[in-house]
Scaffold this motif. Structure first.
Motif, PDB file in Angstrom:
ATOM      1  N   GLY A 296      -5.715   8.919  -3.214  1.00  0.00           N
ATOM      2  CA  GLY A 296      -6.228   9.276  -1.899  1.00  0.00           C
ATOM      3  C   GLY A 296      -7.717   9.095  -1.720  1.00  0.00           C
ATOM      4  O   GLY A 296      -8.328   9.710  -0.844  1.00  0.00           O
TER       5      GLY A 296
ATOM      6  N   LYS B  22       0.675   4.164  -3.041  1.00  0.00           N
ATOM      7  CA  LYS B  22       0.210   5.539  -2.808  1.00  0.00           C
ATOM      8  C   LYS B  22       0.996   6.553  -3.640  1.00  0.00           C
ATOM      9  O   LYS B  22       0.446   7.502  -4.178  1.00  0.00           O
ATOM     10  CB  LYS B  22       0.397   5.851  -1.315  1.00  0.00           C
ATOM     11  CG  LYS B  22      -0.636   6.786  -0.768  1.00  0.00           C
ATOM     12  CD  LYS B  22      -0.680   6.760   0.748  1.00  0.00           C
ATOM     13  CE  LYS B  22      -1.736   7.764   1.178  1.00  0.00           C
ATOM     14  NZ  LYS B  22      -2.682   7.205   2.127  1.00  0.00           N
ATOM     15  N   LYS B  23       2.296   6.310  -3.732  1.00  0.00           N
ATOM     16  CA  LYS B  23       3.159   7.269  -4.438  1.00  0.00           C
ATOM     17  C   LYS B  23       3.519   6.820  -5.856  1.00  0.00           C
ATOM     18  O   LYS B  23       4.327   7.470  -6.516  1.00  0.00           O
ATOM     19  CB  LYS B  23       4.459   7.424  -3.630  1.00  0.00           C
ATOM     20  CG  LYS B  23       4.213   7.891  -2.193  1.00  0.00           C
ATOM     21  CD  LYS B  23       5.525   8.105  -1.469  1.00  0.00           C
ATOM     22  CE  LYS B  23       5.530   7.359  -0.145  1.00  0.00           C
ATOM     23  NZ  LYS B  23       6.873   7.152   0.405  1.00  0.00           N
TER      24      LYS B  23
ATOM     25  N   ILE C  35      -6.104   4.143  -4.171  1.00  0.00           N
ATOM     26  CA  ILE C  35      -5.003   4.383  -3.238  1.00  0.00           C
ATOM     27  C   ILE C  35      -4.105   5.494  -3.761  1.00  0.00           C
ATOM     28  O   ILE C  35      -3.723   6.409  -3.028  1.00  0.00           O
ATOM     29  CB  ILE C  35      -4.196   3.085  -3.025  1.00  0.00           C
ATOM     30  CG1 ILE C  35      -5.090   1.993  -2.412  1.00  0.00           C
ATOM     31  CG2 ILE C  35      -2.981   3.336  -2.136  1.00  0.00           C
ATOM     32  CD1 ILE C  35      -4.446   0.609  -2.362  1.00  0.00           C
ATOM     33  N   MET C  36      -3.790   5.430  -5.039  1.00  0.00           N
ATOM     34  CA  MET C  36      -2.896   6.435  -5.637  1.00  0.00           C
ATOM     35  C   MET C  36      -3.448   7.849  -5.525  1.00  0.00           C
ATOM     36  O   MET C  36      -2.695   8.811  -5.422  1.00  0.00           O
ATOM     37  CB  MET C  36      -2.651   6.093  -7.122  1.00  0.00           C
ATOM     38  CG  MET C  36      -1.762   4.870  -7.347  1.00  0.00           C
ATOM     39  SD  MET C  36      -1.909   4.188  -9.037  1.00  0.00           S
ATOM     40  CE  MET C  36      -0.990   5.403 -10.002  1.00  0.00           C
TER      41      MET C  36
ATOM     42  N   ARG D 261       0.789  -1.230   0.000  1.00  0.00           N
ATOM     43  CA  ARG D 261       0.000   0.000   0.000  1.00  0.00           C
ATOM     44  C   ARG D 261       0.826   1.288   0.000  1.00  0.00           C
ATOM     45  O   ARG D 261       0.538   2.229  -0.736  1.00  0.00           O
ATOM     46  CB  ARG D 261      -0.924   0.013   1.210  1.00  0.00           C
ATOM     47  CG  ARG D 261      -2.355  -0.141   0.812  1.00  0.00           C
ATOM     48  CD  ARG D 261      -3.277  -0.222   1.966  1.00  0.00           C
ATOM     49  NE  ARG D 261      -4.377  -1.110   1.613  1.00  0.00           N
ATOM     50  CZ  ARG D 261      -4.505  -2.349   2.036  1.00  0.00           C
ATOM     51  NH1 ARG D 261      -3.620  -2.878   2.867  1.00  0.00           N
ATOM     52  NH2 ARG D 261      -5.521  -3.075   1.632  1.00  0.00           N
TER      53      ARG D 261
ATOM     54  N   GLU E 123     -10.426   3.170  -0.563  1.00  0.00           N
ATOM     55  CA  GLU E 123      -9.934   2.050  -1.353  1.00  0.00           C
ATOM     56  C   GLU E 123     -11.057   1.295  -2.062  1.00  0.00           C
ATOM     57  O   GLU E 123     -10.843   0.668  -3.096  1.00  0.00           O
ATOM     58  CB  GLU E 123      -9.156   1.091  -0.434  1.00  0.00           C
ATOM     59  CG  GLU E 123      -8.253   0.167  -1.190  1.00  0.00           C
ATOM     60  CD  GLU E 123      -7.264  -0.541  -0.271  1.00  0.00           C
ATOM     61  OE1 GLU E 123      -6.716   0.109   0.660  1.00  0.00           O
ATOM     62  OE2 GLU E 123      -7.030  -1.732  -0.489  1.00  0.00           O
TER      63      GLU E 123
ATOM     64  N   ASN F 129      -6.086   0.107  -6.875  1.00  0.00           N
ATOM     65  CA  ASN F 129      -4.797   0.804  -6.891  1.00  0.00           C
ATOM     66  C   ASN F 129      -4.972   2.294  -7.171  1.00  0.00           C
ATOM     67  O   ASN F 129      -4.371   3.142  -6.507  1.00  0.00           O
ATOM     68  CB  ASN F 129      -3.882   0.178  -7.961  1.00  0.00           C
ATOM     69  CG  ASN F 129      -3.232  -1.104  -7.487  1.00  0.00           C
ATOM     70  OD1 ASN F 129      -2.717  -1.179  -6.365  1.00  0.00           O
ATOM     71  ND2 ASN F 129      -3.237  -2.135  -8.322  1.00  0.00           N
TER      72      ASN F 129
END
Lengths: 360, 360, 360, 360
Positions: B341, B153-154, B338-339, B149, B344, B335
Motif C-alpha cells: 500500500g 496488491k493481494k 503495491i503489496m 496491479r 508505487e 511490486n
C-alpha cells in the motif's frame, strides 16, 4: 580488361599500382594498413581532403616509420599513374571522378554509396542528390565475390557492397533457391561498431556518450535495405520483403547480423550452408551449435556464419564480419585481387592452406 | 492479505521490514542500494552464501559506511522477522523456502526462475530439475504491475518477471487486442549487458574476452521465450509464435529489445502507445521519431518505448530498460510498494511529478 | 552573509532557489540530476547556450518527465530571482557575470577556471586571456570544504576546485604538517575518464578512437598543477614541487590519483589518515591493504583514499573520486549546503548514519 | 650455439621448428597468431593443460581453418623435435622442464617468472616457492634485445623480460649513463590492460566489474620492481631506487608507463632519445611534443617513447607498448630471430623499410 601497360607489369611480376582516394577515414586507414603489406601491390598514392602534404604515418601512427608516402589532393596527377583507384570517399565524390579515370584505362573500385543502387529514382530520394554520372550505373559491377566472380574479373567500375549488404546477402544466400523459404520475408537485425558511422564527429559518437549504451538508428529508412532487398530478390526470383534495423553498440569495429526467416522444416541448415560455402576462402560456416563473435573476425576478411533453428520456430542465421574489412577495405582488396588475376587472398592474411608443409 | 502485525506497523507509519535473500549477486546489490534509501522500508536482513558475517558495505563499497548490517545465512531466524523477503537466489533455492515463509505470513517475492512458469512439464524440461513445491505454482502472482496491479496488491507469493519478459510484454502489450496484429508472430531481438548473466565467472565473461565483441547466446532455447510466449498469448487470446534471440554486448547493464511484427497499417502506433501508457509512471513512450538508449535508463526503473514503422514494411517496437532495475530489483520494489500500500514509486527515484511546486 | 529574503525563506523552511549557468555540459547535467532530488533546494533556472527554450529533460532523457523547466539564456532575468547561481560555464564566462549577481546579493559558485588562481600573472599566461574582474579574485573563497568550512559558510563568491586539485589536496593533506614529508616534492599521476574533457567534440574523444587506449595529455602545462601547488605549499608552509601528469583512460567518468612522495618512515600512514579524516562525511579512508576503485565512487560525492608504503620505498597515496561529483557538481552542492546552513550531505545521497534506527 | 641439425636446416633454408608450451593463455594465443604467419618458422607443437587433442583453431577461432595442429601435452615427445621451445607457462613450470630440453640441444625461451630474477633469495620470498633448477639461473640470458643482442645470439636458455620491465628499462635507458640523472630515484606509474593479469578467472576480472573503472594492484610488492631495479641499477653502475605502482584500466591490451625522474636540465631529452634509439627497429621515439597512445601499438612489436619535461619540473618519460607483443610474445619472437640468425623483424610485421622500392 587489362591495359597493355598493366599487362606488361603483370608479366614482369611488377606490383599493381594502387591509389586510395579518401585515405584518412576509418576505411581508408584499413586500406592503407592492408595494402602496405600486400605482396603484389604498390601503394602509389593516398588522397586526403584535410591532410595534404602530411606523411601517411603521421595520420596512422600504428603504421610505423612508413615515411615515404604523403597525402595528395584527389586531383593530383599522381593518381593517374595508378592501375586502379579505390574510393572510400563521402557521398557524391566518386561519381564526379569515375569517368576521367575510366577513360584513361584506370579501373575504379567504389566503396561509397555513389554506385550502390541501380534504381536511380530510389537513389535520388535516398540521398537527396542528383547523380552526376547516371550513364555509368548500368555497367557498374556488384563487387560481392561470392556471387559475382566472373563479372568482377573483368570489371572496370566496381561497387563493393556495404557491410550491411554483405552480411545479409551472405547470410541468406544458400536459402535463395526456390522452395527453401516458406515466406518471402526476412528480418535482419544488425548491430555495428562505431567505425560504421565514419570518422564524423557528433556528441553521440563521443566516448563519454556512447560507452555502455545501445540504440537503434536509421530506423525508418536504413541505407542498406533498398540495395540488399533488390539483390536478394533478384537472386531469389521473387520479391523478398526485408525489414532491417541497424543498432550501435559500444564496439570499435564489427558487425553482427541476426537474420530471422521461415524455412522449410525438412532442410538441414547446417549441412546446406557447409556444402554451399565449402569452396569459399572468406566465408566460414561454424561447427553446428556455435555462434559467431565479432572479436573473432576483428581485423580479418572472414565472414563467419552459423545457421540455427529455434525449437518449434523460425530459422535464425547469425553472421559476423568486420565492417571495415570484409565489409569494406578487405572486400575491396579481394575484388582487386580478382580483377588483377592475383590470388584472391593475397594481402588478406588468410591462413587457409598450409604454406609450410603441415599435413593433417 | 496483510498480517495484523504488518497492519499495525503500517498504521503506526513504521517501515516495512524487508529481507533480501541472495544479497551478493548483481540483482542483490541493486536491491540493497535501492532499499537502503527507500523512505518506508527497513532493510532488515541480507543473506549470502559465501560472505556470512561480513558487513554489507564491504561487499558493496559504493554503499558508504552503512556499517550496521552483516550478511546472514538464508536459514538465519532473523529472516522470519521480516514482512516480506525478496529472493534473488539461484535456480532451485526459493522453491525450498517459500512454503515456510508463507506459513508464517511472510510475503515472498521471487526474482528467480523457480516460479516463472506455470507449465510444470516445460519447467522440468527447461531446468532439468524436479520442482519441490509444485502446489504453490497455481497461486503464484505474475508480478508485472502494468498488467496485474489488482492481483499484486493481494499477492502472498509473487514472481517478478525476467528483464526479457518485461521488455517484450511491455513492448507488445498495446497491440495485443484483437485486430491489431496481422500475423500471430513476433520476433524479439534482445541485447543485454553482462550483468544479465549473473555474477558467475567464465572465460567469456572476462573483460579481456568480452570487450569490443558481440555474440548471440541461448539461441536454441532461450529462457525467456516460453514464459513470455505464454503470457502474451493468453492476453491476446490466441497463440502468438515468439522467436527470441538474446545477445551479449559490451555493456555493464541495460537491455535493448527490438520487436518486429506485422500490424494493421491503419493504426497510428505512436498515438496508440502514448494513450495506452499515459497513466503509467515507469513506462515512457518516447516522442515520435526518437529511439531509446540504454544509458538513459541506467540505474532507473523506467522502461522507454518507441514504436516505429519501417517504410512500406513491418512495425518495429524499440524498448530499453535496465535489466537489473525495471528488469529485476526495481520491479521487485515496485511490486513491494503495491503489496504494502505504498506509493508505487517510493524508493525508485521517480521524478514524474514536481514535489516542489514547479508549474509549466 | 544571507540576504533578508534568503533568511526569511530559510526560516519559513522554503527551499533555496538555485540557478545553474551552463546546464548542458557534463557537470551541468550532474548538477541538474542531483539538484532535482535535493530536499531543500528548488532548481529555479538552468541556462544553456544552444538549447534555449528546450525542456530540460529533452536534453537529459534520463531525468524522466521533469517537464516544467526549460533552458533559458544566461541573461534571462529569471536568474536574478535565485539565491545562488552555480556556474559550470566555459572559461571567461563567469568573470563577466559575477559582479552583477553579487551586487544583487545573489551568491555565486564558480566551477570554471575563472576564479581558480590567485596569481593573476600565471592566470593570464595559462589562459592567454585578460581577466575582466581581477578585483574580485582576492575575496574569492576556495571551496574545498575539508579545509575551508568556516570561510565557505560566509562565502559570497566561491571557487570550487577542479577534480584534479580536490584529489591531490585531499590525498596529501594529512602529511602537510611540518616534519612528515622528507622532501618537498610530490608526484601526482592522474587518470581521468572522458567526461573530464568536457562536452567538446574532437576526433580523439570519439568512441571509435578512445576505446581500448590510454594516453597522457597536457603533459607540459597541466591546468591543475599551478593551482594545486600553490594551495598545498601554503598549507605546508614551504614550497612543494608538484609534478603532475593527467592521463585519459577509457572511462566515462572517474578520477584516480596515485601520489608518490617520501615520508618519515616512523609514521603509521593508515592510522594518521584514519584519524585525520574521522569526522569527514565525504572522505573515506579505506581499510588497510585496500585500494580504491573509481567504480565505487561513480555518481557519488565520496572521495576514497588509501595510503600505502612500498616495501623499502616511497609512500604511495591512492585516491579515487568521481570527477563530475566530488570533483565538480557534488562538491558545489556540498559548498551550497554549507553556505545556506543546510546539512552538508543534503541531496548527496550519503548513507553515513542510519536514518531508520539500525544498530550494530 | 646451433646444433648440427639446426645448422643444416638453416643452410637448406628450412624453417625453424618452434614449440609453444602454454599455448592457450593470452600470450600463447599471440605466439600462435604471429608464428603462424612467420616466414621462416614452422609452428611444430603447441601444448595445453586443458585442451589436449583439440584443434588449435577451435581455441583461437580468429585463426581461420588452421586445421592441422592439435594441442599436445607438455610431456609429448613431439616437443623434443623442436629447435626451440617458447614457454608462456604458469610460475613453476619451465624450471622443471628447461634442463631436459637444454640437454637435447633444444633452446629455451622463458616468458614466465621462473628465470626472471638472479637473486634466488628474493625469488623465493616473492613467489613462496623453492626453485627446482637454481643452477641454471646464472647462465640464463636476459632477453631484452636493445641491451643484450650479442648474448642473445648465443643464448641457450633465455628469459624474456616482463612487459613492465621492458617498458621501464627502455624508457630510462638513455639516461643511465653517469651524470644524467640528478637523483638515483625513479617513479614508474604503470597502467595495463586486463590481459596482463593472464587468463585467470576472478570476479574483478569480469567485464561487468572491470568496465568503466580504474584501480591500482600489487601496490606493496609489484612483481616487476625487483627485476627492473636490479637491471637498471647494474647498467647505471649505482643503485636506483625504483617505486613502481601498476594499475588496471578497462583496456583489453596495452601498457602505458609514465616515468618520473630528475634529470640534468641541460640535457635535450628529445635529441638524446632520438639519437640513442636511431638504429632500433622496434623502439620509436615520437616527434617532440607528441604522446604515445596504446592503441597505436596494439598488436605490434613497437615500443613508443616520448620524453618530456614539465615546466620548471621533473623529466617525464612516456612509454607505450603492447603487453602481449613487445611485452611478451613479440619480444620472444624478436629474441628467437636473433638466436637463429634471422632478420630481427621477421614475422613481426615491421614496415620500417620499403620493400617495394618507394623513395621519398
Amino acid at each position: 580488361m587489362v591495359t597493355a601497360a598493366q599487362l606488361l607489369r603483370r608479366i614482369g611480376g611488377l606490383p599493381v599500382k594502387v591509389g586510395v582516394a579518401g585515405g584518412t577515414g576509418y576505411v581508408g586507414a584499413e586500406l592503407v594498413r592492408l595494402l602496405a603489406e600486400h605482396p603484389h601491390v604498390r601503394l602509389h598514392a593516398v588522397t586526403s581532403g584535410g591532410s595534404i602534404g602530411k606523411c601517411v604515418n603521421e595520420h596512422y601512427p600504428y603504421i610505423p616509420k612508413y615515411l615515404n608516402l604523403r597525402f595528395v589532393d584527389i586531383d593530383d596527377p599522381v593518381l593517374l599513374e595508378c592501375d586502379v583507384v579505390i574510393f572510400s570517399t563521402p557521398l557524391g565524390t566518386i561519381m564526379r571522378y569515375a569517368r576521367s579515370f575510366l577513360e584513361r584505362g584506370i579501373r575504379v573500385i567504389d566503396l561509397s554509396p555513389d554506385f550502390s543502387l541501380e534504381n536511380q529514382e530510389v537513389w535520388k530520394s535516398r540521398f537527396a542528390l542528383e547523380h552526376s554520372s547516371p550513364e555509368l550505373i548500368p555497367s557498374t559491377i556488384f563487387g560481392l565475390p561470392e556471387i559475382n566472380r566472373a563479372a568482377i574479373k573483368k570489371a572496370l567500375l566496381l561497387n563493393s557492397p556495404s557491410s550491411y549488404s554483405t552480411a545479409i546477402i551472405l547470410g541468406v544466400l544458400p536459402l535463395l533457391a526456390p522452395g527453401k523459404m516458406k515466406e518471402e520475408s526476412l528480418v535482419a537485425d544488425i548491430v555495428v561498431g562505431m567505425t560504421a558511422h565514419g570518422r564524423v564527429m557528433s556528441h553521440t559518437a563521443m566516448f563519454a556518450e556512447h560507452s555502455d549504451t545501445m540504440q537503434a538508428f536509421d530506423v525508418d529508412f536504413p541505407l542498406a535495405r533498398t540495395e540488399t532487398e533488390s539483390v536478394i530478390s533478384r537472386i531469389h526470383g521473387k520479391r523478398i520483403e526485408l525489414t532491417c534495423i541497424p543498432h550501435s553498440a559500444p564496439l570499435i569495429t564489427g558487425l553482427h547480423a541476426t537474420l530471422y526467416l521461415k524455412v522449410d522444416p525438412e532442410i538441414d541448415l547446417f549441412k546446406l550452408y557447409k556444402e554451399f560455402y565449402r569452396k569459399e576462402i572468406f566465408v566460414e560456416v561454424l561447427p553446428a551449435g556455435c555462434v559467431p563473435e565479432t572479436r573473432n573476425v576483428r581485423g580479418s576478411n572472414y565472414c563467419k556464419i552459423a545457421p540455427h533453428r529455434q525449437k518449434d520456430g523460425a530459422a535464425v542465421i547469425l553472421v559476423a564480419l568486420d565492417n571495415l574489412i570484409k565489409g569494406a577495405a578487405g572486400q575491396a582488396i579481394q575484388n582487386l585481387n580478382i580483377m588483377f588475376g592475383l590470388n584472391e587472398s593475397d594481402g588478406l592474411h588468410a591462413i587457409d592452406t598450409d604454406p609450410k608443409g603441415h599435413t593433417a
